[in-house]
Design an enzyme around this catalytic site. Structure first.
Site, PDB file in Angstrom:
ATOM      1  N   HIS A 106     -10.330   5.789  -0.718  1.00 40.24           N
ATOM      2  CA  HIS A 106      -9.821   6.217   0.588  1.00 40.24           C
ATOM      3  C   HIS A 106     -10.756   7.194   1.308  1.00 40.24           C
ATOM      4  CE1 HIS A 106      -6.350   3.924  -0.355  1.00 40.24           C
ATOM      5  NE2 HIS A 106      -5.674   4.826  -1.012  1.00 40.24           N
ATOM      6  N   HIS A 180      -1.545   4.453   5.401  1.00 39.98           N
ATOM      7  CA  HIS A 180      -0.967   4.547   4.055  1.00 39.98           C
ATOM      8  C   HIS A 180       0.491   5.012   4.091  1.00 39.98           C
ATOM      9  CE1 HIS A 180      -0.972   5.014  -0.270  1.00 39.98           C
ATOM     10  NE2 HIS A 180      -2.251   4.729  -0.357  1.00 39.98           N
ATOM     11  N   GLU A 312      -0.717  -1.911   2.883  1.00 41.32           N
ATOM     12  CA  GLU A 312      -1.932  -1.410   3.532  1.00 41.32           C
ATOM     13  C   GLU A 312      -2.782  -2.604   3.936  1.00 41.32           C
ATOM     14  OE1 GLU A 312      -3.570   1.548   0.554  1.00 41.32           O
ATOM     15  OE2 GLU A 312      -1.623   1.104  -0.285  1.00 41.32           O
TER      16      GLU A 312
HETATM   17  C1  GLA Z   1      -3.661   3.072  -2.886  1.00 41.83           C
HETATM   18  C2  GLA Z   1      -4.299   2.720  -4.154  1.00 41.83           C
HETATM   19  C3  GLA Z   1      -3.476   3.245  -5.262  1.00 41.83           C
HETATM   20  C4  GLA Z   1      -3.265   4.739  -5.109  1.00 41.83           C
HETATM   21  C5  GLA Z   1      -2.654   5.047  -3.810  1.00 41.83           C
HETATM   22  C6  GLA Z   1      -2.553   6.536  -3.575  1.00 41.83           C
HETATM   23  O1  GLA Z   1      -2.537   2.338  -2.671  1.00 41.83           O
HETATM   24  O2  GLA Z   1      -4.525   1.342  -4.318  1.00 41.83           O
HETATM   25  O3  GLA Z   1      -4.105   2.950  -6.488  1.00 41.83           O
HETATM   26  O4  GLA Z   1      -4.486   5.394  -5.181  1.00 41.83           O
HETATM   27  O5  GLA Z   1      -3.427   4.471  -2.792  1.00 41.83           O
HETATM   28  O6  GLA Z   1      -1.911   7.194  -4.586  1.00 41.83           O
END
Ligand code: GLA
Length: 347
Positions: A106, A180, A312
């Site tokens: 991210h 997110h 997402e």
């Molecule tokens: C995304 C990732 C997960 C986790 C979340 C945040 O969805 O794929 O593995 O890192 O973000 O906790």
């Protein structure tokens, strides 16, 4: 229809943070703040017309700054993972911040979820919106090029929450932006999302290794617990998915860049339904597997495992290192564009 703006505190770098609250003609309410362009509340009606907040989050800016699993946040420059926090582009190897074991997740340590965005209100006949702008400087978290990003968060009178992302760069760079938000259509904090029924149009997914990096294969979902082409409760087969769902699904692209309906989620007690439309080739279904009750969310409720789900919309994880995946490289003179809409209704 209208927009109000209030102070929401001060970011770690001293900048003041504003909270914008958008209301559409049907009374749907969306609150977003300039820190991380984070969605803090989204109140939509149930089948009796009662509003309920369907996104997980915190009451105060301090809580978001202290520790958040990306509740409601804008993710980038590269949402999801880049293996070993490195990639090679035009024969130059770049080293990114590693913040998920050896991988970059991210956007790195201070991703787009932790910066203050410039905001401007806009209104049209059928929507209210806030336009967020930020320039990520050359070298930010290891990424090349000055990247100018605009994200328009729009609340439509069809009860759609639409995000239109555009970006331009002065050097070639990977880019993959998403939001997110963790949803719970029964209301944030009311329980887990395992009985929500999901339909996903994806007939393939990208399997991952034990650090959640794709193996490069695109495998069929048929015959696996990842098959949501026929609607199924999220929890129906989750026991067969070690850790819960945290997978990128390969969406059937109608036309590259065309907005398509890719997911539908419904919740029986409230009657709320959410449809997801996107231009992107992938979607990550994440079922809040890492939530463990340690985050005290809005009105002091501890968020337990599976209290929310994320959808997402994105390019595939680790694309900068995966030549067979659709390209995520933006070059000078090109415009990055991604559009995603979450549209609400009831049954
Ligand atoms: C995304 C990732 C997960 C986790 C979340 C945040 O969805 O794929 O593995 O890192 O973000 O906790």
């Amino acid at each position: 229809m209208g927009i109000t703006k209030t102070g929401f505190g001060t970011a770690p770098d001293g900048q003041s943070v504003e909270l914008y609250t958008l209301t559409n003609d049907n009374g749907v309410v969306l609150s977003v703040m300039t820190y991380g362009a984070i969605v803090t509340t989204l109140q939509v009606p149930d089948r009796d017309g009662a509003l309920g907040d369907v996104v997980l989050g915190f009451d105060s800016l301090e809580d978001y700054i202290r520790d958040t699993p990306y509740f409601g946040a804008a993710c980038g420059r590269y949402a999801n993972r880049i293996a070993k926090a490195t990639f090679t582009l035009d024969e130059v190897t770049y080293k990114l911040a590693a913040n998920d074991g050896d991988n970059s997740l991210h956007g790195g340590l201070i991703g787009l979820d932790k910066v203050v965005w410039q905001a401007e209100e806009t209104e049209s006949d059928d929507s209210v919106a806030v336009s967020f702008r930020y320039t990520s400087p050359d070298g930010d978290e290891g990424y090349p090029g000055n990247l100018d990003i605009e994200m328009v968060y729009e609340l439509t009178n069809d009860d759609g929450f639409r995000i239109t992302y555009t970006a331009a760069t002065d050097q070639a760079t990977p880019i993959n932006l998403t939001n997110h938000s963790y949803f719970n259509l029964a209301g944030a904090g009311t329980g887990d999302i395992l009985s929500h029924v999901l339909r996903l149009t994806a007939d393939r997914y990208t399997p991952v290794d034990d650090t959640l990096i794709p193996t490069s294969e695109l495998l069929p979902v048929a015959g696996t617990p990842l098959d949501f082409t026929t609607p199924a409760a999220i929890g129906a087969r989750i026991a067969d998915v070690p850790g819960g769902y945290d997978h990128n699904f390969v969406l059937p692209m109608v036309d590259d860049g065309e907005l398509a309906l890719v997911a539908e989620v419904s919740e029986a007690t409230s009657g709320r339904v959410m449809e997801v439309f996107t231009t992107e080739p992938g979607i990550q279904l994440y079922t809040g597997n890492f939530l463990d009750g340690s985050h005290l969310g809005k009105v002091g409720i501890a968020y337990q495992q599976h209290y929310g789900f994320c959808l997402e919309t994105q390019h595939f994880p680790d694309s900068p290192n995966q030549p067979t995946f659709p390209s995520t490289i933006l070059r000078p003179g090109e415009v990055y564009e991604q559009v995603t809409e979450y549209r609400f209704g009831t049954v």
